[in-house]
Motif scaffolding. Structure first.
Motif, PDB file in Angstrom:
ATOM      1  N   LEU A  77      21.700  15.160   7.958  1.00  0.00           N
ATOM      2  CA  LEU A  77      20.351  15.009   7.427  1.00  0.00           C
ATOM      3  C   LEU A  77      19.855  16.323   6.799  1.00  0.00           C
ATOM      4  CD1 LEU A  77      18.619  12.921  10.265  1.00  0.00           C
ATOM      5  CD2 LEU A  77      19.201  12.152   7.943  1.00  0.00           C
ATOM      6  N   ALA A  78      20.172  17.424   7.448  1.00  0.00           N
ATOM      7  CA  ALA A  78      19.739  18.730   6.941  1.00  0.00           C
ATOM      8  C   ALA A  78      20.416  19.036   5.596  1.00  0.00           C
ATOM      9  CB  ALA A  78      20.034  19.837   7.954  1.00  0.00           C
ATOM     10  N   LEU A  79      21.694  18.691   5.478  1.00  0.00           N
ATOM     11  CA  LEU A  79      22.407  18.916   4.224  1.00  0.00           C
ATOM     12  C   LEU A  79      21.844  18.018   3.131  1.00  0.00           C
ATOM     13  CD1 LEU A  79      26.114  19.241   5.487  1.00  0.00           C
ATOM     14  CD2 LEU A  79      24.636  21.063   4.593  1.00  0.00           C
ATOM     15  N   GLN A  80      21.540  16.780   3.504  1.00  0.00           N
ATOM     16  CA  GLN A  80      20.964  15.872   2.504  1.00  0.00           C
ATOM     17  C   GLN A  80      19.608  16.392   2.019  1.00  0.00           C
ATOM     18  OE1 GLN A  80      20.807  12.002   4.333  1.00  0.00           O
ATOM     19  NE2 GLN A  80      23.050  11.712   4.247  1.00  0.00           N
ATOM     20  N   ALA A  81      18.909  17.066   2.954  1.00  0.00           N
ATOM     21  CA  ALA A  81      17.598  17.612   2.586  1.00  0.00           C
ATOM     22  C   ALA A  81      17.725  18.971   1.881  1.00  0.00           C
ATOM     23  CB  ALA A  81      16.720  17.757   3.823  1.00  0.00           C
ATOM     24  N   GLY A  82      18.960  19.505   1.820  1.00  0.00           N
ATOM     25  CA  GLY A  82      19.182  20.773   1.165  1.00  0.00           C
ATOM     26  C   GLY A  82      18.795  21.958   1.991  1.00  0.00           C
ATOM     27  N   ASN A  83      18.670  21.739   3.282  1.00  0.00           N
ATOM     28  CA  ASN A  83      18.281  22.831   4.193  1.00  0.00           C
ATOM     29  C   ASN A  83      19.534  23.267   4.952  1.00  0.00           C
ATOM     30  OD1 ASN A  83      17.137  24.583   6.047  1.00  0.00           O
ATOM     31  ND2 ASN A  83      15.381  23.240   6.493  1.00  0.00           N
ATOM     32  N   GLU A  84      20.238  24.219   4.351  1.00  0.00           N
ATOM     33  CA  GLU A  84      21.499  24.676   4.957  1.00  0.00           C
ATOM     34  C   GLU A  84      21.255  25.453   6.255  1.00  0.00           C
ATOM     35  OE1 GLU A  84      23.878  26.870   2.276  1.00  0.00           O
ATOM     36  OE2 GLU A  84      24.164  25.183   0.883  1.00  0.00           O
ATOM     37  N   ASP A  85      20.170  26.204   6.328  1.00  0.00           N
ATOM     38  CA  ASP A  85      19.886  26.961   7.539  1.00  0.00           C
ATOM     39  C   ASP A  85      19.698  26.022   8.729  1.00  0.00           C
ATOM     40  OD1 ASP A  85      19.165  29.509   8.934  1.00  0.00           O
ATOM     41  OD2 ASP A  85      17.283  28.387   9.226  1.00  0.00           O
ATOM     42  N   LEU A  86      18.950  24.970   8.503  1.00  0.00           N
ATOM     43  CA  LEU A  86      18.742  23.990   9.572  1.00  0.00           C
ATOM     44  C   LEU A  86      20.049  23.274   9.893  1.00  0.00           C
ATOM     45  CD1 LEU A  86      16.775  22.530  11.435  1.00  0.00           C
ATOM     46  CD2 LEU A  86      16.314  20.907   9.567  1.00  0.00           C
ATOM     47  N   ALA A  87      20.844  23.031   8.854  1.00  0.00           N
ATOM     48  CA  ALA A  87      22.133  22.375   9.063  1.00  0.00           C
ATOM     49  C   ALA A  87      23.045  23.264   9.901  1.00  0.00           C
ATOM     50  CB  ALA A  87      22.785  22.044   7.730  1.00  0.00           C
TER      51      ALA A  87
END
Length: 238
Positions: A77-87
């Motif tokens: 989900l984090a990658l889909q949202a473009g949030n690599e740090d959260l991923a």
């Protein structure tokens, strides 16, 4: 071996022999069964803790598995949202859950193997207890039969040995003496009876004597008077 050593061995032998005589094998078997049952109960308590640990590990494994799946979804989900740090942070949590899952799997395998071994030992101990119980029942019957046979044999041995034996010859002699005495007394009674019968023959028949007096009374009186006259005549001549 010295004198004291020999005395010590003799004393131990006597004590052991006495203890062997005092020991009841059935009571020993009963105590063995009680000891085995106590060991079984103690083993079950210890086994319950190990089995409980196995179940606890199973729950932890399932939890670690769910956490790993959950963080895997979060990484996506984090990658889909473009949030690599959260991923990355979610991925780190997933890796921790994976490591915990693998460690728990190893602990589970070890605990489960121990639990299986303990279950096998418990079943073997239960079977041994049952076998001992069966043997105890069989031994008890044999022991009672042996005790009864021993008592019977001791009685028979006493009879055979003469310690409790009646001397038939002595009894027979006593009975014969009693019989002879009784027969002698009977003979005496027979002799006395015979003598009495002869005595009766010599007894004066008063009725017969009286009849004689009645029939010859006058003659007797005349004879008596004549005798008196003759004696009187002798006095006159003198």
């Amino acid at each position: 071996m010295g004198v004291m050593g020999r005395i010590s061995n003799m004393f131990r032998a006597k004590v052991n022999s006495t203890l062997d005589e005092m020991e009841n094998p059935i009571e020993l078997l009963d105590q063995k069964v009680r000891d085995m049952e106590k060991s079984l109960n103690d083993a079950k308590v210890s086994s319950a803790q190990i089995l409980g640990n196995v179940h606890e590990i199973e729950k932890k494994i399932e939890k670690a598995k769910l956490e790993a799946q959950d963080f895997d979804n979060k990484v996506k989900l984090a990658l889909q949202a473009g949030n690599e740090d959260l991923a990355k942070r979610a991925l780190a949590k997933k890796l921790e859950a994976d490591q915990r899952y693998e460690s728990l799997q190893k602990s589970y395998a070890d605990a489960n193997a121990k639990a299986s071994a303990i279950k096998t030992k418990l079943r073997e101990l239960e079977a041994e207890i049952e076998k001992t119980r069966n043997y105890r029942d069989e031994a008890s019957a044999r022991y009672k039969n042996a005790e009864a046979a021993k008592q019977v044999n001791e009685v028979l041995a006493n009879v055979d040995a003469g310690t409790n034996k009646i001397n038939i010859d002595d009894i027979e002699r006593k009975i014969q003496r009693k019989e002879a005495l009784a027969e002698g007394l009977a003979d005496l009674q027979t002799d006395n009876s015979l003598d009495k019968e002869f005595e009766k023959l010599d007894e004066i028949n008063l009725d017969a004597e009286l009849a004689k007096y009645k029939s010859g009374g006058t003659s007797a009186s005349s004879s008596t008077n004549s005798s008196l006259d003759a004696e009187l005549e002798k006095y006159k001549q003198n």
